[in-house]
Design an enzyme around this catalytic site. Structure first.
Site, PDB file in Angstrom:
ATOM      1  N   ARG A   1       0.359  -1.556   0.082  1.00 15.85           N
ATOM      2  CA  ARG A   1      -0.152   0.071  -0.047  1.00 15.85           C
ATOM      3  C   ARG A   1       0.726   1.280  -0.250  1.00 15.85           C
ATOM      4  O   ARG A   1       2.012   1.661   0.346  1.00 15.85           O
ATOM      5  CB  ARG A   1      -0.864  -0.365   1.143  1.00 15.85           C
ATOM      6  CG  ARG A   1      -2.015  -1.145   0.769  1.00 15.85           C
ATOM      7  CD  ARG A   1      -3.073  -0.674   0.035  1.00 15.85           C
ATOM      8  NE  ARG A   1      -4.244  -1.482   0.141  1.00 15.85           N
ATOM      9  CZ  ARG A   1      -4.360  -1.604  -0.584  1.00 15.85           C
ATOM     10  NH1 ARG A   1      -3.729  -2.758  -2.247  1.00 15.85           N
ATOM     11  NH2 ARG A   1      -5.148  -3.091  -1.176  1.00 15.85           N
TER      12      ARG A   1
ATOM     13  N   GLU B   1      -2.785   8.110  -3.742  1.00 18.58           N
ATOM     14  CA  GLU B   1      -3.622   7.211  -5.270  1.00 18.58           C
ATOM     15  C   GLU B   1      -5.048   7.642  -5.644  1.00 18.58           C
ATOM     16  O   GLU B   1      -5.742   8.174  -4.601  1.00 18.58           O
ATOM     17  CB  GLU B   1      -3.582   6.127  -4.588  1.00 18.58           C
ATOM     18  CG  GLU B   1      -2.726   4.985  -5.877  1.00 18.58           C
ATOM     19  CD  GLU B   1      -3.431   3.147  -5.410  1.00 18.58           C
ATOM     20  OE1 GLU B   1      -1.774   3.235  -5.108  1.00 18.58           O
ATOM     21  OE2 GLU B   1      -4.356   2.710  -5.893  1.00 18.58           O
TER      22      GLU B   1
ATOM     23  N   HIS C   1      -1.512   0.489 -10.222  1.00 22.28           N
ATOM     24  CA  HIS C   1      -2.076  -0.292  -9.075  1.00 22.28           C
ATOM     25  C   HIS C   1      -2.429  -2.401  -9.980  1.00 22.28           C
ATOM     26  O   HIS C   1      -3.739  -1.818  -9.820  1.00 22.28           O
ATOM     27  CB  HIS C   1      -2.960   0.112  -8.090  1.00 22.28           C
ATOM     28  CG  HIS C   1      -2.979  -0.536  -7.339  1.00 22.28           C
ATOM     29  ND1 HIS C   1      -3.332  -0.109  -6.207  1.00 22.28           N
ATOM     30  CD2 HIS C   1      -3.653  -1.849  -6.670  1.00 22.28           C
ATOM     31  CE1 HIS C   1      -3.765  -0.679  -4.753  1.00 22.28           C
ATOM     32  NE2 HIS C   1      -4.092  -1.932  -5.747  1.00 22.28           N
TER      33      HIS C   1
HETATM   34  P1  NAP Z   1      -1.441 -10.960   5.115  1.00 25.56           P
HETATM   35  O1  NAP Z   1      -1.443 -12.334   4.876  1.00 25.56           O
HETATM   36  O2  NAP Z   1      -2.150 -11.072   6.462  1.00 25.56           O
HETATM   37  O3  NAP Z   1       0.619 -10.863   5.191  1.00 25.56           O
HETATM   38  C1  NAP Z   1       0.936  -9.834   5.929  1.00 25.56           C
HETATM   39  C2  NAP Z   1       2.301  -9.690   6.491  1.00 25.56           C
HETATM   40  O4  NAP Z   1       2.875  -8.521   7.351  1.00 25.56           O
HETATM   41  C3  NAP Z   1       1.876 -11.209   8.090  1.00 25.56           C
HETATM   42  O5  NAP Z   1       3.945 -11.925   6.677  1.00 25.56           O
HETATM   43  C4  NAP Z   1       2.139 -10.093   9.030  1.00 25.56           C
HETATM   44  O6  NAP Z   1       3.183 -10.523   9.998  1.00 25.56           O
HETATM   45  C5  NAP Z   1       3.190  -8.799   8.385  1.00 25.56           C
HETATM   46  N1  NAP Z   1       3.108  -7.464   9.001  1.00 25.56           N
HETATM   47  C6  NAP Z   1       1.753  -7.185   9.265  1.00 25.56           C
HETATM   48  N2  NAP Z   1       2.062  -5.924  10.049  1.00 25.56           N
HETATM   49  C7  NAP Z   1       3.316  -5.489  10.710  1.00 25.56           C
HETATM   50  C8  NAP Z   1       4.639  -4.621  10.964  1.00 25.56           C
HETATM   51  N3  NAP Z   1       3.475  -3.885  11.595  1.00 25.56           N
HETATM   52  N4  NAP Z   1       5.692  -5.065  11.358  1.00 25.56           N
HETATM   53  C9  NAP Z   1       5.786  -5.885   9.999  1.00 25.56           C
HETATM   54  N5  NAP Z   1       5.186  -7.130   9.298  1.00 25.56           N
HETATM   55  C10 NAP Z   1       4.133  -6.557   9.700  1.00 25.56           C
HETATM   56  O7  NAP Z   1      -0.836 -10.220   3.822  1.00 25.56           O
HETATM   57  P2  NAP Z   1      -1.104 -10.840   2.492  1.00 25.56           P
HETATM   58  O8  NAP Z   1      -2.166 -11.469   1.259  1.00 25.56           O
HETATM   59  O9  NAP Z   1       0.241 -10.930   2.117  1.00 25.56           O
HETATM   60  O10 NAP Z   1      -1.490  -9.266   1.664  1.00 25.56           O
HETATM   61  C11 NAP Z   1      -0.894  -8.350   2.099  1.00 25.56           C
HETATM   62  C12 NAP Z   1      -0.698  -6.862   1.708  1.00 25.56           C
HETATM   63  O11 NAP Z   1      -1.004  -6.587  -0.248  1.00 25.56           O
HETATM   64  C13 NAP Z   1      -3.098  -6.361   1.605  1.00 25.56           C
HETATM   65  O12 NAP Z   1      -3.076  -6.543   2.989  1.00 25.56           O
HETATM   66  C14 NAP Z   1      -2.647  -5.357   0.785  1.00 25.56           C
HETATM   67  O13 NAP Z   1      -2.488  -4.529   1.152  1.00 25.56           O
HETATM   68  C15 NAP Z   1      -1.703  -5.381  -0.173  1.00 25.56           C
HETATM   69  N6  NAP Z   1      -1.896  -5.927  -1.616  1.00 25.56           N
HETATM   70  C16 NAP Z   1      -1.856  -5.521  -2.731  1.00 25.56           C
HETATM   71  C17 NAP Z   1      -2.167  -5.664  -4.355  1.00 25.56           C
HETATM   72  C18 NAP Z   1      -2.009  -4.740  -5.360  1.00 25.56           C
HETATM   73  O14 NAP Z   1      -3.366  -4.529  -6.250  1.00 25.56           O
HETATM   74  N7  NAP Z   1      -0.931  -4.564  -5.020  1.00 25.56           N
HETATM   75  C19 NAP Z   1      -2.602  -6.603  -4.401  1.00 25.56           C
HETATM   76  C20 NAP Z   1      -3.103  -7.488  -3.299  1.00 25.56           C
HETATM   77  C21 NAP Z   1      -2.659  -7.361  -2.044  1.00 25.56           C
HETATM   78  P3  NAP Z   1       2.591 -11.921  10.813  1.00 25.56           P
HETATM   79  O15 NAP Z   1       2.694 -13.044   9.081  1.00 25.56           O
HETATM   80  O16 NAP Z   1       4.230 -12.264  11.410  1.00 25.56           O
HETATM   81  O17 NAP Z   1       1.498 -11.710  11.503  1.00 25.56           O
END
Ligand code: NAP
Length: 318
Positions: free
Chosen positions: A237, A266, A284
């Site tokens: 993000r 954005e 995006h």
């Molecule tokens: P996820 O499975 O929930 O993974 C998030 C990761 O971030 C986890 O490993 C979590 O740690 C870590 N995390 C959260 N807060 C943190 C902090 N304060 N410091 C360090 N690490 C932290 O989510 P995901 O499915 O991988 O998706 C991640 C994000 O990608 C989404 O929330 C979304 O905003 C973004 N995204 C972008 C697009 C795009 O089109 N560009 C598409 C899809 C998603 P733990 O595992 O230890 O809890």
């Protein structure tokens, strides 16, 4: 009959399915919802399928007054545009679409790593401008990706899919930061701080959720810690990166380049960023593949269906 509202046009197959199973209204506009529109639909519909940019804030939820809606079935895994605590307090459940987006988004991260390292956007601009004079041995020299060290901030679903591609596809060394250490099928070094991670990377890739906890995790201090030849890749993000600090680091040559899919304000992108040659800027595109968007749509509809038939919500956030 229960009424469902979808805030943007969807793929044809998702729209057809929604019309087949629900009394549904699908907004024709592709723009984000205005606060007054959000208030209206909160009062009129039982379930809403919102998406990125539809700012269901505490203020909007309070202004809506007599709310009929009981479910915000977000289209997308990231739900930082919804105040989930305020939604819960208003008796509204929030769901998302995890998993459906993982591989497509990890692919875009790899594309940005490769494009930024190999100066692909710069090269393409040269060709399109008619300014390419032909091949020579020292033209547009970038960096080789294979075997380099990637630092991944956020080792969840998408972070792990990126690590998998980097390790098995490119023989890269992997370090990461997350809230907890993971058991992964390949070597990867868990680091305790973002600044320590930044110090040793060739590529720093962001895969954490947005929101208050991760806002500006990448700031001037972290960018200063990165080696000068390193690239920053953001598919998470925009608000995770302090954009002004990134622009300064790119302008001064403090880091070599950046590959961005998301932006702090954005879709507004400062001219200071678009004017730079050492950036790759995508609109995006993370999940922008027909079957992926349909998969996300079906997942959102499954959550609506579960809610309306009294079943357990498959992807409850709060
Ligand atoms: P996820 O499975 O929930 O993974 C998030 C990761 O971030 C986890 O490993 C979590 O740690 C870590 N995390 C959260 N807060 C943190 C902090 N304060 N410091 C360090 N690490 C932290 O989510 P995901 O499915 O991988 O998706 C991640 C994000 O990608 C989404 O929330 C979304 O905003 C973004 N995204 C972008 C697009 C795009 O089109 N560009 C598409 C899809 C998603 P733990 O595992 O230890 O809890």
């Amino acid at each position: 009959m229960s009424k469902v509202f979808i805030t943007r046009p969807m793929t044809a197959e998702v729209e057809a399915r929604a019309r087949e199973i629900f009394d549904v209204e699908i907004r024709a506009k592709t723009s984000v919802m205005e606060p007054s529109e959000m208030c209206d639909v909160l009062r009129e519909f039982d379930c809403i399928v919102p998406t990125l940019g539809d700012l269901f804030s505490a203020e909007v939820l309070a202004a809506a007054g007599d709310i009929r809606c009981k479910l915000l079935a977000n289209f997308g895994v990231g739900y930082n545009h919804i105040d989930v605590a305020a939604a819960k307090a208003a008796g509204i459940a929030v769901t998302n679409t995890p998993g459906a987006v993982t591989d497509a988004t990890a692919d875009i991260a790899m594309m940005l790593i490769l494009m930024s390292a190999r100066r692909a956007s710069e090269g393409e601009r040269l060709v399109r401008a008619g300014a390419w004079q032909g091949w020579h041995p020292t033209q547009l020299l970038g960096q080789h990706v294979g075997g380099k060290r990637v630092g991944i901030l956020g080792m969840g679903r998408i972070g792990q899919a990126i690590a998998h591609r980097c390790h098995y596809g490119f023989g890269m060394k992997i370090s990461y930061v997350a809230r907890s250490e993971k058991s992964l099928p390949h070597p990867a070094t868990f680091m305790n701080s973002v600044v320590d991670l930044a110090r040793e990377v060739d590529f720093l890739v962001l895969a954490v959720p947005g929101g208050a906890e991760t806002r500006h995790l990448i700031n001037a201090e972290i960018l200063a810690a990165m080696p000068q030849h390193a690239h920053l890749i953001n598919i998470a993000r925009g608000e995770v990166v302090e954009e002004a600090a990134l622009i300064a680091a790119l302008q001064s040559g403090q880091i070599a380049g950046a590959g961005l899919d998301v932006y702090e304000f954005e879709p507004k992108i400062p001219e200071a960023l678009t004017g730079l040659n050492n950036v790759t800027l995508l609109p995006h595109l993370g999940t922008a593949a027909e079957e992926v968007r349909s998969g996300m749509g079906y997942m959102a509809l499954d959550n609506v269906f579960a809610h309306l038939t009294g079943m357990t919500l498959p992807n409850l956030v709060v």
